[in-house]
Enzyme design. Structure first.
Site, PDB file in Angstrom:
ATOM      1  N   THR A 120      38.831  65.179   6.821  1.00  0.00           N
ATOM      2  CA  THR A 120      39.162  65.775   8.110  1.00  0.00           C
ATOM      3  C   THR A 120      40.556  66.339   8.026  1.00  0.00           C
ATOM      4  O   THR A 120      41.524  65.605   7.801  1.00  0.00           O
ATOM      5  CB  THR A 120      39.060  64.763   9.258  1.00  0.00           C
ATOM      6  N   ILE A 121      40.662  67.627   8.164  1.00  0.00           N
ATOM      7  CA  ILE A 121      41.974  68.259   8.069  1.00  0.00           C
ATOM      8  C   ILE A 121      42.890  67.787   9.189  1.00  0.00           C
ATOM      9  O   ILE A 121      44.115  67.816   9.064  1.00  0.00           O
ATOM     10  CB  ILE A 121      41.814  69.802   8.072  1.00  0.00           C
ATOM     11  N   ASP A 122      42.289  67.281  10.296  1.00  0.00           N
ATOM     12  CA  ASP A 122      43.085  66.802  11.430  1.00  0.00           C
ATOM     13  C   ASP A 122      43.642  65.400  11.207  1.00  0.00           C
ATOM     14  O   ASP A 122      44.419  64.908  12.031  1.00  0.00           O
ATOM     15  CB  ASP A 122      42.239  66.793  12.704  1.00  0.00           C
ATOM     16  N   GLU A 171      45.158  73.120  18.711  1.00  0.00           N
ATOM     17  CA  GLU A 171      44.068  73.840  19.376  1.00  0.00           C
ATOM     18  C   GLU A 171      43.462  73.068  20.547  1.00  0.00           C
ATOM     19  O   GLU A 171      42.926  73.660  21.480  1.00  0.00           O
ATOM     20  CB  GLU A 171      42.966  74.164  18.372  1.00  0.00           C
TER      21      GLU A 171
END
Length: 429
Positions: A201-203, A299
């Site tokens: 997960t890039i988050d 975002e």
């Protein structure tokens, strides 16, 4: 949730009876643990109450393994959005299976869980050391990816038909929940198939995992966008640079990018609410005193301010309103009404960052994640993922990682450091 309520036990398919073919490595004992709490008072409280210390099982190779490598077939699947390091993890798994254990057959299932069903017609790739030789130099994923659930029974049918003994699932919380469902169906059929997750997960929002791969590359690659935003802001009278970064529900990329690039004056994340009036008042004061400002927004921030589509994506996530475009349009218009003309430049590097190859640190991290995933799978461990905690690789039960998202604590040290770096007010309401 109290740490004593967490279940750290790892499921296994059976006893390990086969000597590992590995040599010249440090084998990990099955009783080695990585402590969950790091606060001394929490540890002292456990000791005083006579309770066992909450701890993860340590990752690494074992002296005895469950599967016979000469008879084993494995599968790899990548799901969800792109992330730096996906190809690195695929390559690490394949090379470890071939060279460490002598596993000759590894399938790459195409386009996420779709590749495990027959209805989409995706033929699996056969992954060999030659096929993945230079894969780590490329962004994206060799296998392709997709979102959304598939028929679990049909996926297990495929694994059973192809005689796959270990499935490696690389993805985020949705992928991990899918992996858990596959594990449960395997159990109902009394099959001996291990399912090992690698958190992607890039988050960086998977619970009970300190870092996930691709996150550091994302923060590093955000540098160009922040530098550009700052240059544009300084180059104009009353200039504002606005950068939108990834982070649907967790603002870790925005927070760390703001710390890494101290030109940022406002960091907006989903965990900390703000109003447009509150932001504008603080922004106006900043421009009046310093002549320019740089804003980084995740975002998922400010979703109560924007119009949101009444629909979900294939993974079941509610589609977000575009906070970047909203701020791009509203800030100049509202500040003009307050008597201040500004020049605002808007940058959204999200897809550029997602598709980048991993940087050096993430490449090392991906290699070790892949190796530890293979070590875990070969010992018959299942329904788990390879985690990273207090700078040690760990085994994490999938239910412990997927039950909720990891988020920034507005009262914690990270957010306090962001406020100190940016100089923004603690509240902008």
């Amino acid at each position: 949730m109290n740490c004593h309520d967490l279940d750290f036990n790892i499921s296994r398919l059976g006893r390990c009876r086969i000597p590992s073919p590995l040599s010249g490595v440090r084998f990990v004992r099955n009783d080695e643990r990585v402590l969950y709490p790091s606060d001394a008072s929490a540890i002292e409280a456990c000791v005083a109450e006579g309770k066992p210390l909450p701890a993860f099982e340590a990752a690494g190779p074992r002296e005895q393994i469950y599967f016979d490598p000469s008879k084993l077939k494995c599968g790899i699947v990548t799901c969800g959005g792109l992330c730096p390091g996906l190809n690195d993890v695929i390559r690490a798994i394949v090379l470890s299976l071939f060279h460490h254990y002598g596993v000759a057959t590894v399938f790459g299932f195409r386009y996420g869980y779709e590749g495990l069903t027959h209805r989409h017609g995706h033929r699996p790739l056969e992954l060999t050391p030659r096929a993945v030789a230079d894969l780590h130099q490329k962004g994206g994923t060799l296998l392709g990816s997709s979102r959304g659930p598939q028929d679990v029974s049909e996926m297990v049918d495929t694994l059973e038909r192809m005689n796959v003994g270990i499935l490696f699932a690389i993805g985020g919380d949705g992928t991990l929940r899918g992996a858990q469902a596959v594990t449960e169906e395997i159990g109902r059929r009394n099959l001996k198939i291990a399912v090992i997750g690698i958190p992607k997960t890039i988050d960086n929002d998977i619970s009970n995992v300190q870092n996930s791969f691709g996150f550091e590359t994302a923060v590093s690659e955000a540098r160009t966008a922040v530098y550009s935003a700052n240059a544009e802001a300084e180059g104009a009278r009353n200039g504002i640079g606005l950068v939108k970064l990834m982070g649907r529900e967790s603002g870790f990329i925005a927070a760390y990018a703001s710390l890494a690039h101290s030109e940022v004056n406002f960091c907006l994340v989903p965990e900390v609410p703000f109003t447009l009036d509150g932001l504008l008042a603080a922004l106006k004061r900043r421009i009046e005193s310093r002549g320019h400002a740089v804003i980084v927004v995740a975002e998922g921030a400010g979703q109560d301010l924007v119009e949101r589509p009444r629909e979900t994506d294939a993974s079941g996530n509610v589609r977000l309103g575009d906070i970047g475009i909203f701020l791009r349009d509203m800030i100049p218009a509202r500040l003009k009404n307050l008597g201040m003309d500004v020049t605002l430049k808007y940058i959204d590097p999200s897809y550029t960052i997602r598709s980048m190859p991993a940087n050096a640190h993430d490449s090392v991290f991906c290699l070790l994640l892949g190796h530890h995933a293979v070590h875990a799978g070969m010992t018959g461990r299942t329904n788990m993922l390879v985690g990273f905690w207090k700078n040690e690789f760990t085994h994490v039960p999938i239910p412990l990682a997927a039950f909720e998202r990891k988020r920034i604590d507005p009262e914690g040290r990270l957010w306090s450091n962001v406020l100190a770096s940016t100089g923004q007010p603690k509240e902008m309401m």
